[in-house]
Design an enzyme around this catalytic site. Structure first.
Site, PDB file in Angstrom:
ATOM      1  N   GLN A 195      -9.238  -4.152   8.530  1.00  0.00           N
ATOM      2  CA  GLN A 195      -8.297  -3.595   9.497  1.00  0.00           C
ATOM      3  C   GLN A 195      -8.870  -2.371  10.208  1.00  0.00           C
ATOM      4  OE1 GLN A 195      -3.996  -3.726   8.463  1.00  0.00           O
ATOM      5  NE2 GLN A 195      -4.711  -4.284   6.417  1.00  0.00           N
TER       6      GLN A 195
ATOM      7  N   LYS B  67       0.810  -1.209   0.000  1.00  0.00           N
ATOM      8  CA  LYS B  67       0.000   0.000   0.000  1.00  0.00           C
ATOM      9  C   LYS B  67       0.853   1.273   0.000  1.00  0.00           C
ATOM     10  CE  LYS B  67      -1.503   1.139   3.809  1.00  0.00           C
ATOM     11  NZ  LYS B  67      -2.134   1.194   5.134  1.00  0.00           N
ATOM     12  N   THR B  68       1.837   1.294   0.882  1.00  0.00           N
ATOM     13  CA  THR B  68       2.664   2.495   0.984  1.00  0.00           C
ATOM     14  C   THR B  68       3.434   2.741  -0.307  1.00  0.00           C
ATOM     15  OG1 THR B  68       2.901   1.921   3.301  1.00  0.00           O
ATOM     16  CG2 THR B  68       4.254   3.710   2.496  1.00  0.00           C
TER      17      THR B  68
ATOM     18  N   ASP C 204      -4.978   7.816   3.496  1.00  0.00           N
ATOM     19  CA  ASP C 204      -4.571   6.463   3.857  1.00  0.00           C
ATOM     20  C   ASP C 204      -5.422   5.982   5.043  1.00  0.00           C
ATOM     21  OD1 ASP C 204      -3.164   4.152   3.882  1.00  0.00           O
ATOM     22  OD2 ASP C 204      -1.359   4.976   4.806  1.00  0.00           O
ATOM     23  N   GLU C 205      -5.501   4.693   5.239  1.00  0.00           N
ATOM     24  CA  GLU C 205      -6.265   4.113   6.361  1.00  0.00           C
ATOM     25  C   GLU C 205      -7.682   4.682   6.402  1.00  0.00           C
ATOM     26  OE1 GLU C 205      -4.819   1.727   7.881  1.00  0.00           O
ATOM     27  OE2 GLU C 205      -2.677   2.123   8.159  1.00  0.00           O
TER      28      GLU C 205
ATOM     29  N   ARG D  76       0.994  -8.692  10.940  1.00  0.00           N
ATOM     30  CA  ARG D  76       2.246  -7.934  11.072  1.00  0.00           C
ATOM     31  C   ARG D  76       3.438  -8.842  10.825  1.00  0.00           C
ATOM     32  NH1 ARG D  76       0.482  -4.059   9.447  1.00  0.00           N
ATOM     33  NH2 ARG D  76      -1.380  -5.308   9.247  1.00  0.00           N
TER      34      ARG D  76
END
Length: 659
Positions: A249, A32-33, A218-219, A599
């Site tokens: 998430q 994503k980043t 984002d998020e 993670r």
DNA sequence: GTAATATAGCTTTTT
DNA sequence: GCTATATTAC
């Protein structure tokens, strides 16, 4: 372009999409980043969009800094011009800019949760609303929820069906007035005030919506209703809004986040392009499968299955330990084993994740005993310490003396003979004359009826400091303040160990201001104060030092580690007992579990204890339902055998024998 | 009137 | 375990 080469087909599609709204559903570890940064780089390099016309909203300031840093490598120093930050930072910047434009000189002090609580309690006592009738915590919660929904006090009163709505309405109104008088804002108003500004002032909205040719959020699954409205306003002109997120998430529902914002994006923008990133580059197959089997138990989900080309790897390992010490020993022995068997691994490759901050303690103790370097992220922060809070209150009062709350906090610390009686007198003076507490104190100091020399001395010192402050550098100011007000001496003159560490912490604060000063040469003390207020837990995670990291799962959002330990996998703790009653609560806990598991890159360990000491009692604990939800094909369960830490101290052996 | 001392109360996650 | 409040001592 080199930065587009490494992307897969779908990532590339998201990165080079330029016109109109875009929704990217990005699963955990789907790059994503990378997409976000390549997208910005593409806009700047290939589309000729000036970085100053791009706004990128992230969840933490650290994430914003990371984007800037990566971008710096792609497009060079122009990355500096980009608007990045959390919604709160962006809101603050807008308010500052507009305040300056409107010629307001009022300070902008940001109240944290504690300061907010103090003000609410003050208001409640002034209104004569008893703590029994309406617990201040409940009132605070209601007010913050209203903020999340961008409600004014009267809107709140109309819509709320809380049994406390009458009281909350009254407190909310008076609270807003006090904030205004103090030149202060709470976290929520950093979002609501810009919305209000734009609603009342179309020209201002025109300026910002015109400036931001491209907006990235984002998020997005963790945005609340107010943030949603602000986003829509800012994107209203160019409609080049790209939102990235993952409904699985979404872990901030308790803070007002609403998954519907991301789920309804295509209804808001029917012409939106929709891209789903489902290939995971982070985790080994078995870890991902285990995580997938947990999250598949949620009813309310969008259809999405994460897959990976990565090797199988080892299945997550679960062990039920006798108690917290054994759990800590379990972690230590595995860390040591990993370090020996996988020579590439370093301490910084390990993370311990837990549901609540208090869980870090027994692990810290074991790490200390075993001399394993570690760092706790978040939890009890440096800035939460009393002496630091006091010190910051001094600086806040200096910058913005009308901030009566912070002025009150420091006016008699250290004790200088300004007690309850004096305070009452000054307070009624301020009320009668419509002055702020500080102005009333100034008046009292010049009035001989107040025979209080401590008061006069303090106001004199304070005034001098305020004059000095205009021509000194931040760290200098801080040092002078702590020195001349006697606050430093208050601690350093005491010989107790506690006082000595507090004095040392004060030195540490000055050091941190010095560092800030060299980093931002143009910034003043007010800038430092707002930075500290908006700094998030995750912001102080340092990936470069070689030490094991301990943090909550919430704080771990967006991060990845080769080896992950998830501790305290017990009913009542995870899922937490306070979210166990309703299905939605449990689903959010399950998403949190999913976030934790995803993670992990190479190894995932999960553990629970049979008996946990809570306060004075020892409680029997039951394994979390989430462990049972993992497909047995992707989970190894180990029955505890006597742990054998490499180096057993006499103390540890004694504990083993007697527990 | 003010300062030091005992006592209860509390701990989900956080910008 | 640690802090805000209530009580007592000065």
């Amino acid at each position: 372009m080199p930065f587009l080469k490494s992307l897969n087909k779908l990532q590339l599609k998201a990165a080079i999409h330029t016109q109109g709204p875009l929704l990217v559903l990005a699963g955990a570890g789907s790059g994503k980043t990378r997409v976000l940064t390549s997208r910005i780089a593409n806009l700047v390099v290939n589309e000729g969009v000036p970085p100053s016309e791009i706004l990128a909203v992230t969840f933490t300031n650290k994430a914003a800094a990371a984007i800037k840093e990566r971008l710096d490598r792609l497009i060079g120093s122009r990355a500096e011009e980009l608007w990045t930050g959390t919604f709160h930072t962006i809101g603050l910047n807008i308010l500052r800019e507009e305040n300056a434009l409107a010629g307001h000189k009022k300070g902008l002090t940001i109240y944290d949760e504690e300061e907010q609580a103090l003000l609410i309690r003050l208001v409640m006592s002034e209104l004569g609303i008893s703590e029994k009738k309406a617990p201040y915590k409940a009132v605070q919660f209601e007010i913050n929820m209203a903020r999340n929904e961008n409600q004014t006090p009267s809107e709140y009163a109309r819509k709320s069906n809380s049994i406390l709505s009458g009281e909350v309405h009254a407190v909310f109104r008076a609270y807003e007035k006090k904030l205004e008088e103090a030149g202060a804002v709470d976290f929520g108003s950093l979002i609501c005030a810009p919305i209000q500004l734009f609603s009342n002032n179309p020209a201002a909205l025109e300026r910002y919506s015109g400036r931001f040719r491209h907006i990235l959020v984002d998020e997005y699954q963790d945005t609340n209703s107010s943030q949603y409205r602000l986003t829509r306003m800012l994107a209203s002109k160019h409609r080049n809004l790209c939102v990235v997120g993952d409904p699985d998430q979404s872990i901030y529902g308790w803070r007002g986040a609403d998954v519907k914002n991301i789920l309804g994006f295509q209804e808001d923008y029917p012409d939106a392009t929709f891209i789903k990133l489902e290939e995971n580059y982070r985790s080994m197959k078995k870890i991902l499968s285990a995580a997938n089997s947990v999250i598949s138990n949620n009813e309310q989900r969008l259809d999405k299955t994460l897959w990976t080309r990565n090797p199988d790897g080892k299945a997550p390992l679960y062990e039920q330990c006798m108690n917290e010490e054994r759990e800590a020993a379990f972690i230590v022995s595995w860390i040591k084993k990993c370090l020996v068997e996988a020579p590439g691994l370093k301490l910084k490759d390990f993370v311990i994740l837990y549901r609540t901050n208090t869980q870090s303690r027994p692990i810290e103790e074991m790490f200390f005993e075993e001399s394993i370097a570690y760092a706790v992220v978040g939890g009890f922060k440096f800035y939460d310490r009393r002496e630091i809070k006091d010190a910051l209150a001094y600086l806040k009062a200096l910058v913005n003396p009308d901030d009566s709350l912070n002025f009150l906090r420091i006016v008699n610390v250290p004790p200088r003979g300004i007690g309850r009686a004096t305070l009452n007198k000054v307070h009624s003076l301020s009320k009668n004359k419509g002055l702020s507490l500080y102005e009333a104190f100034k008046e009292a100091a010049s009035n001989t009826n107040f025979g209080n020399s401590g008061l006069r001395d303090f106001i004199g010192t304070f005034e001098n400091l305020r004059r000095e402050a205009t021509e000194r550098r931040p760290a200098d100011i801080a040092e002078r303040v702590f020195d001349l007000t006697g606050y430093m001496d208050f601690w350093s003159s005491k010989k107790t160990e506690d006082a000595m560490t507090r004095a040392k912490n004060l030195d540490g604060l000055v050091e941190s201001i010095k560092k800030y000063e060299t980093r931002y040469p143009k910034a003043g003390i007010a800038d430092y104060l707002s930075l500290v207020a908006l700094m998030s837990d995750a912001d102080d995670y340092k990936e470069n030092t070689d030490q094991v990291t301990l943090m909550t799962i919430h704080a771990a959002k967006g991060l990845e580690f080769p080896v992950v330990f998830m501790v305290g996998m017990e009913e009542g703790l995870f899922p937490h007992e306070r979210s166990i009653d309703d299905e939605e609560g449990v689903e959010e806990e399950r998403r949190l579990c999913y976030v934790g598991m995803t993670r992990a890159k190479r190894l995932l360990f999960m553990s629970s204890v049979k008996a946990r000491s809570t306060g004075k009692e020892v409680c029997r604990r039951v394994t979390s339902r989430f462990i049972g939800e993992i497909d047995p094909a992707f989970l190894s369960i180990r029955t505890p055998k006597p742990p054998a830490p490499a180096k057993q101290s006499i103390e540890a052996i004694r504990k083993l024998l007697f527990t």
